[in-house]
Design a protein around this motif. Structure first.
Motif, mmCIF file in Angstrom:
data_model
loop_
_atom_site.group_PDB
_atom_site.id
_atom_site.type_symbol
_atom_site.label_atom_id
_atom_site.label_comp_id
_atom_site.label_asym_id
_atom_site.label_seq_id
_atom_site.Cartn_x
_atom_site.Cartn_y
_atom_site.Cartn_z
ATOM 1 N N LYS A 1 0.865 -1.177 0.000
ATOM 2 C CA LYS A 1 0.000 0.000 0.000
ATOM 3 C C LYS A 1 0.904 1.231 0.000
ATOM 4 N N LEU A 2 0.802 2.037 -1.059
ATOM 5 C CA LEU A 2 1.669 3.192 -1.251
ATOM 6 C C LEU A 2 0.871 4.483 -1.106
ATOM 7 N N ARG B 1 1.534 0.806 6.165
ATOM 8 C CA ARG B 1 1.022 -0.512 6.540
ATOM 9 C C ARG B 1 0.250 -0.430 7.848
ATOM 10 N N GLU B 2 -0.718 -1.330 7.969
ATOM 11 C CA GLU B 2 -1.457 -1.452 9.224
ATOM 12 C C GLU B 2 -0.664 -2.331 10.180
ATOM 13 N N ARG C 1 -8.130 1.698 13.247
ATOM 14 C CA ARG C 1 -6.923 0.940 12.926
ATOM 15 C C ARG C 1 -5.691 1.830 12.996
ATOM 16 N N LEU C 2 -4.562 1.207 13.297
ATOM 17 C CA LEU C 2 -3.289 1.910 13.436
ATOM 18 C C LEU C 2 -2.402 1.605 12.235
ATOM 19 N N HIS C 3 -1.746 2.643 11.705
ATOM 20 C CA HIS C 3 -0.857 2.489 10.561
ATOM 21 C C HIS C 3 0.457 3.217 10.830
ATOM 22 N N GLU D 1 -0.343 6.791 12.629
ATOM 23 C CA GLU D 1 -1.682 7.364 12.614
ATOM 24 C C GLU D 1 -2.707 6.375 13.139
ATOM 25 N N ALA D 2 -3.792 6.937 13.654
ATOM 26 C CA ALA D 2 -4.976 6.166 14.033
ATOM 27 C C ALA D 2 -6.118 6.645 13.149
#
Length: 236
Positions: free
Chosen positions: A128-129, A152-153, A162-164, A197-198
């Motif tokens: 994922k870009l 990425r997660e 979700r956190l990335h 990030e969240a």
């Protein structure tokens, strides 16, 4: 050997040969579908099923569906569920429609240093870009940044939060009187960028998130710049 016994033996051998050929042909004609350990192409295939295996959907994450045959379970992309003939056609199309929109996101953000940003995030092969453009306040002290990298997660707080993490390279520029990147002249500078990030999926098409970013100039006079951003995303 008597002719009758010879004929009987030949018929028996012919029947066995025909049965073997039929079995091999049927096996070769079967299509196998791989189910993965997680909802992305990067996850390994944990087991394979034939197109006639009875599977039941358990849950969905984005464009991926978790299915089970009551003994094993794995993830399959919604674009591949038409290969499973045990899925009723009406249920299959409902699953496909529910999985839309896809994995591409358009983002707008506002940061703590009075800058705004535009980004696009999407799946390219197994990664994922993202690509982003950030612009500071207008005027002679304005500055900007072009950035691209991978995200990425790595965890989740709840099913819809979700956190990335993200990491990439950037290109920083600033106006005549700007000291944002603390450059000795007006020449652009390469940047290393990262963040965490969240993201909360408010509803099917809309997400909102909070991100902390770090940018480091990759020159002789290394400087570090940190920001916090509020972001809004539309899924398409």
């Amino acid at each position: 050997m008597q002719p009758r016994r010879l004929i009987k033996t030949l018929l028996t051998l012919s029947s066995l040969l025909l049965a073997i050929m039929t079995t091999n042909t049927a096996s070769a004609a079967q299509n196998y579908i791989g189910l993965r350990s997680g909802p992305a192409p990067a996850f390994p295939i944990v087991f394979e099923v034939t197109e006639f295996r009875e599977l039941r959907p358990v849950s969905r994450r984005g464009s991926w569906l978790l299915v089970t045959d009551e003994r094993n379970r794995g993830w399959i992309h919604v674009d591949d569920i038409h290969k499973i003939r045990s899925f009723p056609r009406d249920e299959m199309w409902k699953l496909i429609n529910d999985a839309r929109p896809g994995d591409t996101r358009l983002e707008f953000g506002l940061s703590s240093d009075e800058a705004y940003s535009f980004s696009i995030i999407g799946q390219v092969f197994s990664e994922k870009l993202y690509a982003a453009y950030t612009r500071g306040p207008e005027g002679r002290t304005s500055w900007s940044k072009l950035e691209a990298g991978v995200t990425r997660e790595f965890g989740e707080i709840q099913d819809d939060i979700r956190l990335h993490w993200r990491a990439g390279l950037g290109y920083g520029m600033e106006g005549t009187d700007s000291t944002h990147w603390r450059l000795a002249d007006d020449e652009p500078v390469w940047l290393g960028a990262g963040g965490v990030e969240a993201v909360w999926q408010v509803e099917r098409y809309f997400e909102i998130g909070l991100r902390g970013d770090v940018s480091v100039t990759l020159d002789a006079d290394t400087t570090t710049h940190t920001t916090a951003s509020l972001v809004w995303r539309i899924r398409i």
